[in-house]
Structures are given as structure tokens and as C-alpha cells.
Motif scaffolding. Structure first.
Motif, short mmCIF file in Angstrom:
data_model
loop_
_atom_site.label_atom_id
_atom_site.label_comp_id
_atom_site.label_asym_id
_atom_site.label_seq_id
_atom_site.Cartn_x
_atom_site.Cartn_y
_atom_site.Cartn_z
N ILE A 29 -3.40 25.20 45.41
CA ILE A 29 -2.14 25.40 45.34
C ILE A 29 -1.69 26.28 43.95
N VAL A 30 -2.29 25.85 42.99
CA VAL A 30 -2.27 26.65 41.59
C VAL A 30 -2.67 27.88 41.80
N ALA A 31 -4.03 27.86 42.43
CA ALA A 31 -4.69 29.56 42.57
C ALA A 31 -3.64 30.14 43.50
N LEU A 92 2.98 28.75 52.02
CA LEU A 92 1.94 29.26 51.20
C LEU A 92 1.40 27.94 50.43
N ALA A 93 2.03 26.97 50.02
CA ALA A 93 1.59 25.89 49.34
C ALA A 93 0.69 25.10 50.16
N LEU A 94 1.06 24.94 51.60
CA LEU A 94 -0.02 24.10 52.42
C LEU A 94 -1.14 25.06 52.73
N LEU A 95 -1.12 26.31 52.65
CA LEU A 95 -2.37 27.04 52.88
C LEU A 95 -3.09 26.84 51.70
N GLY A 96 -2.69 26.99 50.39
CA GLY A 96 -3.26 26.85 49.47
C GLY A 96 -4.10 25.48 49.28
N SER A 148 -10.27 34.59 43.25
CA SER A 148 -11.20 34.13 42.03
C SER A 148 -10.79 33.12 41.37
N LEU A 149 -9.44 32.66 41.31
CA LEU A 149 -9.00 31.12 40.88
C LEU A 149 -9.60 30.18 41.60
N LEU A 150 -9.35 30.30 42.72
CA LEU A 150 -9.80 29.35 43.78
C LEU A 150 -11.42 28.93 43.53
N ARG A 151 -11.90 30.16 43.60
CA ARG A 151 -13.66 29.80 43.40
C ARG A 151 -13.98 29.34 42.21
#
Ligand SMILES: Nc1nc2c(c(=O)[nH]1)N[C@H]1C(S)=C(S)[C@@H](COP(=O)(O)O)O[C@H]1N2
Ligand SMILES: [Mo]
Length: 526
Positions: A29-31, A92-96, A148-151
């Protein structure tokens, strides 16, 4: 001497695994939020019209079935956009969260999901006639930051919680939590900065606030005595700007700085012309009351309003450009890509005050009503005439060009149909039996209204008292006393236009060229 709290029994592996999953979802979610925000920040710095979220919102609006749009407008009214933003935010939050969880399970897969969401944003930008490289950049940036943040975050989480040979189930350590917290803080800070940038990009607002409208060379004729029927609850003859209905496809209200605004007359003309804000202000301006109506207005609906517009007759500008023989349409275009197709003759007709309007009820156009300049054409529904934030008038033909709504199943031509509405009593209300005053408004712009009649319980039509019209381009108030015995009653209204044509009783939905049928209310007399 007490021993500190002793070591707790280790939580069961399941609970730890759940905590790791929660951390991964949070990271996702944060990413995602960081990505979306970067795109918005970049757009805010460049131009609000480049916003990827805005592009997705418009794309959703465009792709939504008309029934869904009608439902949203009906349910949320002007709040339909806030509803859409909230819905997009939730999705978007759910997808995150899903991307975070996926990335935890299968490194690379969550990033792929985030990338796919980014591509949807890119596609929305690309199809929104915002194909500008800058718009692409904003969407690409959003996707790249999110991926990239998610990774990075989930990779860290995996390393810290790795339990050899099993799904990650260790306890997330300081390092991950710090990375997550730091990113979240950056997102919050970025949110503030984006807000500031956004408001700075509303320099247009400042320009608007500082603006003093020139006095009209030709003021609107005074409102005739007898225009008001004097019945409490009937629509104001002139609709206040704050209460004026708003309909457009713009996801974010375009902010157009009058200093850099240009209006270009292009296409089938002898002499292409471009005017600036200063050019426009220097013209002799006229002031006219004109009632706008949306083709989507249901019988009895409120997508209609009357205002005093200050502007320059479009025919004067078109005369400078000299349209070529054969041209029969003007495709007006807004900064946001919206277009309307108006018959050329409606704009050149000296008997019809089609205006390039800059003022509304004595104030500069409100941003949501088209600041700095919009079209106002008496007698035509808004979707074929009333382009807000207008920047181009392309002289063309109906054969060669199609406007925004004409490519979406609405009629090419949209003359306003004769309509009447009951404002009082309110539908479904209780009234005292005896004499009851029924009142409302009626409109048939550019033809005017010659008569309004009401009927109780399908009885004979009784003529209402018709307020004096401001002009045939505006709505008229009317009032009629009727006798109601105790019990339930149906009251219907119909109008006759200035050409003597009685409003049709045949019911038709708004699509493709305007609703028809009589407004009928039910009341209970006691
Ligand atoms: N740029 C732009 N102008 C637009 C539209 C739009 O979607 N975008 N909608 C039109 C429609 S359908 C109507 S009914 C009127 C409404 O004008 P208002 O919002 O000032 O009442 O604006 C017209 N002008
Ligand atoms: Mo409309």
C-alpha cells in the motif's frame, strides 16, 4: 529486585506468518501510494491536466455505461467526482496490498502486478488525448516508483523474516519497519508538497481573484416587472453561481491562467485568428440572460439554470476569420480535450447572442464553470454548445468532424426541447386541502414560452399565470392556484413555446437528444 518482564512465549508460527503478510500488504500500500503521489507531484509541477489519477478517472467516466453515470450523477450529484476519487483510492489500496502479498510469495510477481497497474494508468493517459510526452512521464514515474519501492521493501522484509526452507515467518526487524515508516513519512510529506504545488498551480485562482470585469458596452436589459410570480419555493429567476448545476467530464477542474490563455479560430477559414485575454477584454462586451440546460436533465430534473452572462458575441470573432463556403459546424475545444459541435449558423446568426462568456452574474466565471472563457449559445443543450475553458474554434463540417458526446451515442444536433417543471408543492409532500398554489419554471430557449397549463388528476388543463419573460432565451416562472379535496392528487404541467407548439406528452429518456414528457407530481391534501 524484580526481574524485568520475562521473555514472552514465542507466538505460534502461524501468527508470525500472518504478521509478515500484514507487513507485506502494508508495504504494498505504501509503495503504491508513493508511486501515485510521485505521478501527481510531477503533474502538479508541470500541469494539472497531466495527472495520471485524473486520466484514469476520466477514462472510467468515459468507459462507464451511461446507466452507471446517470446513477452516479443522480446519487452523488456534484459529489460524483469525490465518489470516483474515493473508489479509485480504495481499488489502488487493495491492488497495492495484493501486490505486496504476491511479492512476498513470489518475488517479482507483485512487482509485475504493480507494473500492470502502472500500464493501465499509462493507457488512460495515452487515450485521453494527453499523449504529450510530459503526461507519459508522469504515469511512467508513478509506475516506476511503485515497482521499485515494492521490490525494495518486500525484499527487505523477506530477508529479515526468512526461515530456511519455509515461507517467511520470522519477526520483521527494525530495518524493515524503519524502511516502511520512512517511506510512509515521505509519502505523507509528499502529500503535503503535492497539495501545495497543486494550489500553487492554481495561480489561475489568484488571477481570477484579482480580476475586475470590464463594464458591458451593452448591459442586460433590466428584469421586467412581473417576471417573478412571488411564490415561495419557486426557482430563483436568476440562479446563484454557487447553486448552478455543473456538468463536465473534467476530473480535476482545469486551472487556466488568463495570462497564457489563447483562443484560436482554425479550420475552414480565410484568415486563421488567435486572440488573447487582453484582446478579448478590449472588445465591446454584451450582457445577456441565458438559461443553460443539460441534455441529461430528466423531466422534473435540476440540470438547468439561468445566469447573466458577460461576453463577446462569437459572430464578431468568426467574422474576422471569415468562414469558407461549405462549412456548417464549429468544433469548440476545451483545454481538457472536450469538444462540442455547434451549427455554424447558430454562432453567426446576428439574432442569437452566442457569447464567448467571461462573466457570470457579475463575477468572473467560476473555475468550474469555465474560467476564463466559455461558450454560451441560447437554445442549444450544453453538450453541443457550452464548451468551458475553451481554447479553439475549428470551423469545419458535420460530415468531417464529430464532437465528444456525438461519438458516444448522443445526437449531433441538440436544440433544447420545450420543458416545464413543478417546484411547489414539493413532490410527495402534504398540503392543506382547499386552494393550493402550484408553481414552477418553464423553458424553450430561443423560442420562448407563451403559455403554461396545469391539470389535476388528469382533469381539464387550467391556464397558469405566466411570469413576464426576461427574454425568449431564458426560463419563465409560472404559478397556478388549484383546488384540492382531501386525499391524494396528481398534478401535471405542460408548456407551449413561443411558436405555439405544445410540449409533447410522449415520454422519452435523455438519450440521445433530450428527455420529453410532462412533469407530474403527487401530493396528499389533508
Ligand atoms: N470543457 C467542457 N465543457 C463543457 C462540458 C464538458 O464536459 N467539458 N460539458 C458541457 C455540458 S454537457 C453542459 S450541460 C454544460 C454545463 O455547464 P455548467 O457546468 O456551467 O452548468 O457545459 C458544457 N461544457
Ligand atoms: Mo450537458
Amino acid at each position: 529486585m524484580s526481574a524485568g518482564p520475562g521473555p514472552l512465549p514465542a507466538p505460534p508460527g502461524q501468527r508470525r506468518a500472518a504478521r509478515v503478510r500484514l507487513a507485506a500488504a502494508g508495504a504494498g500500500i505504501v509503495a503504491g501510494a508513493a508511486g501515485v503521489l510521485s505521478g501527481e507531484l510531477a503533474a502538479g509541477l508541470l500541469s494539472p491536466s497531466l495527472s495520471p489519477v485524473s486520466a484514469v478517472g476520466s477514462a472510467v467516466t468515459d468507459l462507464a455505461p451511461p446507466a452507471a453515470k446517470d446513477w452516479a450523477i443522480q446519487t452523488f450529484g456534484t459529489g460524483d467526482k469525490a465518489f470516483l476519487v474515493t473508489a479509485i483510492g480504495i481499488v489502488l489500496a487493495l491492488l497495492g496490498a495484493a501486490a505486496g502479498l504476491l511479492e512476498l510469495r513470489r518475488p517479482g510477481f507483485g512487482a509485475a502486478l504493480a507494473g500492470a497497474v502502472g500500464l493501465v494508468g499509462l493507457a488512460a493517459v495515452a487515450t485521453r488525448s494527453l499523449g504529450a510526452p510530459a503526461a507519459w512521464t508522469c504515469a511512467l514515474l508513478a509506475g516506476a516508483v511503485a515497482v521499485s519501492l515494492l521490490r525494495w521493501l518486500v525484499g527487505r522484509l523477506r530477508r529479515e523474516t526468512a526461515v530456511s526452507g519455509q515461507p517467511p515467518a520470522g519477526v520483521p526487524r527494525r530495518g524493515f519497519l524503519r524502511a516502511l515508516g520512512g517511506t510512509a513519512a515521505a509519502v505523507a510529506l509528499g502529500g503535503v508538497v503535492t497539495g501545495v504545488v497543486r494550489s500553487a498551480s492554481l495561480a489561475a485562482d489568484a488571477a481570477r481573484a484579482a480580476l475586475r470585469l470590464p463594464a458591458p458596452a451593452q448591459p442586460a436589459p433590466p428584469i421586467p416587472a412581473g417576471a417573478e410570480v412571488g411564490v415561495p419555493g419557486v426557482s430563483d429567476l436568476v440562479t446563484a453561481n454557487e447553486g448552478f448545476y455543473r456538468i463536465d467530464t473534467a476530473f480535476v477542474v482545469p486551472s487556466v491562467d488568463p495570462g497564457s490563455w489563447r483562443l484560436a479560430v482554425t479550420g475552414l477559414v480565410e484568415q486563421p485568428v488567435t486572440i488573447t485575454w487582453a484582446d478579448l477584454l478590449a472588445q465591446p462586451l454584451v450582457e445577456r440572460y441565458v438559461t443553460l440546460t443539460c441534455v441529461s436533465n430528466e423531466v422534473g430534473g435540476n440540470l438547468v439554470g439561468n445566469a447573466r452572462w458577460l461576453g463577446w458575441p462569437v459572430r464578431e470573432l468568426l467574422a474576422r476569420a471569415r468562414p469558407r463556403a461549405g462549412a456548417d459546424m464549429v468544433l469548440s475545444r476545451s483545454v481538457d480535450g472536450f469538444t462540442a459541435g455547434t451549427p455554424l449558423e447558430a454562432l453567426t446568426d446576428p439574432g442569437r447572442d452566442a457569447l464567448l462568456a467571461i462573466g457570470m452574474n457579475g463575477a468572473p466565471l467560476p473555475p468550474e464553470h469555465g474560467f476564463p472563457v466559455r461558450l454560451v449559445v441560447p437554445g442549444l443543450y450544453g453538450y453541443v454548445s457550452a464548451t468551458k475553458w475553451v481554447t479553439e474554434l475549428k470551423v469545419t463540417t458535420f460530415a468531417a468532424d464529430q464532437a465528444y458526446w456525438s461519438t458516444r451515442g448522443w445526437s449531433e444536433k441538440g436544440p433544447i426541447k420545450t420543458a416545464s417543471r413543478i417546484d411547489v408543492p414539493r413532490r410527495g409532500s402534504r398540503v392543506a386541502a382547499g386552494e393550493v398554489v402550484v408553481a414552477g419554471v418553464a423553458w424553450a430557449q430561443h423560442r420562448g414560452i407563451s403559455r403554461v397549463e396545469v391539470s389535476v388528476d388528469d382533469g381539464a388543463w387550467q391556464q397558469a399565470r405566466l411570469g413576464t419573460g426576461i427574454s425568449r432565451d431564458t426560463w419563465y416562472q409560472w404559478a397556478a392556484p388549484v383546488r384540492l379535496s382531501a386525499g391524494r392528487h396528481r398534478i401535471a404541467v405542460r408548456a407551449t413555446d413561443g411558436d405555439g407548439q405544445v410540449q409533447t406528452s410522449a415520454t422519452a429518456p435523455p438519450a440521445p437528444d433530450g428527455a420529453t414528457g410532462y412533469d407530474i407530481i403527487e401530493v396528499e391534501a389533508t
